[in-house]
Design a protein around this motif. Sequence first.
Motif, PDB file in Angstrom:
ATOM      1  N   VAL A  21       8.588 -17.597  36.352  1.00 10.41           N
ATOM      2  CA  VAL A  21       7.651 -17.081  36.939  1.00 10.41           C
ATOM      3  C   VAL A  21       6.874 -16.010  35.910  1.00 10.41           C
ATOM      4  O   VAL A  21       7.801 -15.117  35.520  1.00 10.41           O
ATOM      5  CB  VAL A  21       7.876 -16.251  38.300  1.00 10.41           C
ATOM      6  CG1 VAL A  21       6.590 -15.483  38.751  1.00 10.41           C
ATOM      7  CG2 VAL A  21       8.322 -17.390  39.490  1.00 10.41           C
ATOM      8  N   VAL A  22       5.863 -16.107  35.386  1.00 15.54           N
ATOM      9  CA  VAL A  22       5.494 -15.455  34.151  1.00 15.54           C
ATOM     10  C   VAL A  22       4.696 -14.291  34.846  1.00 15.54           C
ATOM     11  O   VAL A  22       3.872 -14.439  35.675  1.00 15.54           O
ATOM     12  CB  VAL A  22       4.301 -16.273  33.202  1.00 15.54           C
ATOM     13  CG1 VAL A  22       3.934 -15.191  32.408  1.00 15.54           C
ATOM     14  CG2 VAL A  22       5.082 -17.239  32.851  1.00 15.54           C
ATOM     15  N   LYS A  23       5.117 -12.966  34.362  1.00 17.60           N
ATOM     16  CA  LYS A  23       4.605 -11.789  34.991  1.00 17.60           C
ATOM     17  C   LYS A  23       3.473 -11.288  33.908  1.00 17.60           C
ATOM     18  O   LYS A  23       3.515 -11.573  32.863  1.00 17.60           O
ATOM     19  CB  LYS A  23       5.671 -10.668  35.043  1.00 17.60           C
ATOM     20  CG  LYS A  23       6.265 -10.787  36.262  1.00 17.60           C
ATOM     21  CD  LYS A  23       7.271 -12.109  36.541  1.00 17.60           C
ATOM     22  CE  LYS A  23       8.536 -12.047  35.598  1.00 17.60           C
ATOM     23  NZ  LYS A  23       9.446 -12.989  35.903  1.00 17.60           N
ATOM     24  N   VAL A  24       2.434 -10.640  34.489  1.00 23.37           N
ATOM     25  CA  VAL A  24       1.472  -9.996  33.762  1.00 23.37           C
ATOM     26  C   VAL A  24       1.462  -8.440  34.042  1.00 23.37           C
ATOM     27  O   VAL A  24       1.289  -8.185  35.090  1.00 23.37           O
ATOM     28  CB  VAL A  24       0.069 -10.651  33.708  1.00 23.37           C
ATOM     29  CG1 VAL A  24      -0.473 -10.826  35.129  1.00 23.37           C
ATOM     30  CG2 VAL A  24      -0.837 -10.022  32.874  1.00 23.37           C
ATOM     31  N   VAL A  25       1.096  -7.685  33.180  1.00 23.33           N
ATOM     32  CA  VAL A  25       0.886  -5.939  33.280  1.00 23.33           C
ATOM     33  C   VAL A  25      -0.507  -6.052  32.879  1.00 23.33           C
ATOM     34  O   VAL A  25      -0.961  -6.373  31.811  1.00 23.33           O
ATOM     35  CB  VAL A  25       1.966  -5.199  32.383  1.00 23.33           C
ATOM     36  CG1 VAL A  25       1.643  -3.631  32.551  1.00 23.33           C
ATOM     37  CG2 VAL A  25       3.261  -5.561  32.987  1.00 23.33           C
ATOM     38  N   LEU A  26      -1.319  -5.213  33.767  1.00 22.46           N
ATOM     39  CA  LEU A  26      -2.591  -4.918  33.550  1.00 22.46           C
ATOM     40  C   LEU A  26      -2.999  -3.470  33.157  1.00 22.46           C
ATOM     41  O   LEU A  26      -2.280  -2.485  33.562  1.00 22.46           O
ATOM     42  CB  LEU A  26      -3.391  -5.014  34.851  1.00 22.46           C
ATOM     43  CG  LEU A  26      -3.135  -6.585  35.294  1.00 22.46           C
ATOM     44  CD1 LEU A  26      -4.068  -6.731  36.504  1.00 22.46           C
ATOM     45  CD2 LEU A  26      -3.665  -7.795  34.477  1.00 22.46           C
ATOM     46  N   ASP A  27      -3.778  -3.068  32.516  1.00 25.46           N
ATOM     47  CA  ASP A  27      -4.302  -1.989  32.256  1.00 25.46           C
ATOM     48  C   ASP A  27      -5.364  -1.441  33.325  1.00 25.46           C
ATOM     49  O   ASP A  27      -5.655  -2.293  34.198  1.00 25.46           O
ATOM     50  CB  ASP A  27      -4.966  -1.813  30.826  1.00 25.46           C
ATOM     51  CG  ASP A  27      -6.243  -2.277  30.664  1.00 25.46           C
ATOM     52  OD1 ASP A  27      -6.844  -3.011  31.796  1.00 25.46           O
ATOM     53  OD2 ASP A  27      -6.809  -2.202  29.742  1.00 25.46           O
ATOM     54  N   HIS A  28      -5.955  -0.330  33.299  1.00 26.23           N
ATOM     55  CA  HIS A  28      -6.787   0.305  34.313  1.00 26.23           C
ATOM     56  C   HIS A  28      -8.029  -0.375  34.571  1.00 26.23           C
ATOM     57  O   HIS A  28      -8.625  -0.633  35.663  1.00 26.23           O
ATOM     58  CB  HIS A  28      -7.279   1.782  34.036  1.00 26.23           C
ATOM     59  CG  HIS A  28      -8.240   1.937  32.882  1.00 26.23           C
ATOM     60  ND1 HIS A  28      -7.899   1.780  31.575  1.00 26.23           N
ATOM     61  CD2 HIS A  28      -9.590   2.029  32.959  1.00 26.23           C
ATOM     62  CE1 HIS A  28      -9.072   1.934  30.803  1.00 26.23           C
ATOM     63  NE2 HIS A  28     -10.004   2.091  31.546  1.00 26.23           N
ATOM     64  N   SER A  29      -8.576  -1.305  33.333  1.00 26.98           N
ATOM     65  CA  SER A  29      -9.773  -1.991  33.591  1.00 26.98           C
ATOM     66  C   SER A  29      -9.491  -3.720  33.926  1.00 26.98           C
ATOM     67  O   SER A  29     -10.553  -4.338  33.997  1.00 26.98           O
ATOM     68  CB  SER A  29     -10.465  -1.908  32.318  1.00 26.98           C
ATOM     69  OG  SER A  29      -9.893  -2.527  30.978  1.00 26.98           O
ATOM     70  N   GLY A  30      -8.337  -3.873  34.272  1.00 24.36           N
ATOM     71  CA  GLY A  30      -8.025  -5.300  34.558  1.00 24.36           C
ATOM     72  C   GLY A  30      -7.704  -6.067  33.460  1.00 24.36           C
ATOM     73  O   GLY A  30      -7.867  -7.681  33.572  1.00 24.36           O
ATOM     74  N   ARG A  31      -7.352  -5.469  32.341  1.00 22.59           N
ATOM     75  CA  ARG A  31      -7.149  -6.436  31.073  1.00 22.59           C
ATOM     76  C   ARG A  31      -5.767  -6.589  30.651  1.00 22.59           C
ATOM     77  O   ARG A  31      -4.951  -5.623  31.200  1.00 22.59           O
ATOM     78  CB  ARG A  31      -7.710  -5.716  30.083  1.00 22.59           C
ATOM     79  CG  ARG A  31      -9.273  -5.728  29.797  1.00 22.59           C
ATOM     80  CD  ARG A  31     -10.087  -5.391  28.713  1.00 22.59           C
ATOM     81  NE  ARG A  31     -11.378  -5.228  28.747  1.00 22.59           N
ATOM     82  CZ  ARG A  31     -12.453  -5.396  27.924  1.00 22.59           C
ATOM     83  NH1 ARG A  31     -12.002  -5.687  26.478  1.00 22.59           N
ATOM     84  NH2 ARG A  31     -13.633  -5.314  28.201  1.00 22.59           N
ATOM     85  N   ALA A  32      -5.171  -7.573  30.241  1.00 24.41           N
ATOM     86  CA  ALA A  32      -3.977  -7.876  29.916  1.00 24.41           C
ATOM     87  C   ALA A  32      -3.239  -6.969  29.080  1.00 24.41           C
ATOM     88  O   ALA A  32      -3.678  -6.736  27.814  1.00 24.41           O
ATOM     89  CB  ALA A  32      -3.265  -9.310  29.800  1.00 24.41           C
ATOM     90  N   LEU A  33      -2.076  -6.204  29.227  1.00 28.16           N
ATOM     91  CA  LEU A  33      -1.203  -5.707  28.412  1.00 28.16           C
ATOM     92  C   LEU A  33      -0.285  -6.368  27.792  1.00 28.16           C
ATOM     93  O   LEU A  33       0.165  -6.323  26.520  1.00 28.16           O
ATOM     94  CB  LEU A  33      -0.556  -4.096  29.002  1.00 28.16           C
ATOM     95  CG  LEU A  33      -1.322  -3.040  29.651  1.00 28.16           C
ATOM     96  CD1 LEU A  33      -0.629  -1.965  30.545  1.00 28.16           C
ATOM     97  CD2 LEU A  33      -2.317  -2.629  28.209  1.00 28.16           C
ATOM     98  N   TYR A  34       0.429  -7.110  28.607  1.00 30.95           N
ATOM     99  CA  TYR A  34       1.340  -8.362  28.215  1.00 30.95           C
ATOM    100  C   TYR A  34       1.708  -9.250  29.026  1.00 30.95           C
ATOM    101  O   TYR A  34       1.593  -8.943  30.226  1.00 30.95           O
ATOM    102  CB  TYR A  34       2.639  -7.386  27.891  1.00 30.95           C
ATOM    103  CG  TYR A  34       3.829  -8.225  26.844  1.00 30.95           C
ATOM    104  CD1 TYR A  34       3.459  -8.621  25.721  1.00 30.95           C
ATOM    105  CD2 TYR A  34       4.958  -8.423  27.505  1.00 30.95           C
ATOM    106  CE1 TYR A  34       4.366  -9.236  24.973  1.00 30.95           C
ATOM    107  CE2 TYR A  34       5.903  -9.156  26.753  1.00 30.95           C
ATOM    108  CZ  TYR A  34       5.596  -9.583  25.661  1.00 30.95           C
ATOM    109  OH  TYR A  34       6.670 -10.493  24.958  1.00 30.95           O
TER     110      TYR A  34
END
Length: 257
Positions: free
Chosen positions: A142-155
Amino acid sequence: MSFIALIPARLASSRFPEKPLADLGGKPMVIRTVEQALKSGAHSVHVATDDERIRAVVAEHGYSAVMTRVEHSSGTERLAEVADILGLADDAAVVNVQGDEPLIDPALIDAVALMLQRDNSLPMTTACHVIAGADEMFNPNVVKVVLDHSGRALYFSRAPIPYARDAFTQSRDVLPADLPVFRHIGIYGYRAGFLRRYRTLAPCALEQFEALEQLRVLWHGHSIGVTQVAHAPEAGVDTPADLERVRLRWAELNKLN
């Protein structure tokens, strides 16, 4: 919206040879995927393939197929060639719909395209949904994604991120309340110009270790917008066993319709 849906489809597969031509409800799976994509807001849908048999099947059913070179190392590179063949303007929006997703929700395709339309600064978009269970959080498939405040991917990672240090020290059986953890959904939108740019980006160590091609984009400093959807998508097909499950689900959905 104005966007094009492109469906990469290859016959070569180590886990499931000739997968795009597998029968699903009386039609090849790639045709079922085209039919789903046509229910979206895309103004045109094209299959991108390197095999004459797929091109012929798509044409036989009255749809568009674009022949590409065999040697592409990824679906993204294949789509860049299609953008050139179709003569797409650099600002044209393209959504990559995987050929093994015959049950894909057309609304998911639209959501990825809409994010490109709403933010002209984004070269690429994708999707995610909230992870509700610890079993998914700690599953490397399961690939996880972390987002910033604007909904852009951090990692993006197969590891459990973000990692709740104190809570997980006590227990890994339950996710802490309000932990912002999202499962990545493997659908992508692009500007055609960025597809062309992608071909010039060198692979990076992160993508090779994680086996996640999208990390190349972040490594080189480009943004990926991530739209959140309410539910996990219907299952795709990686193996013959997956196909049997999808056949049952397809029959179930068509009884409801």
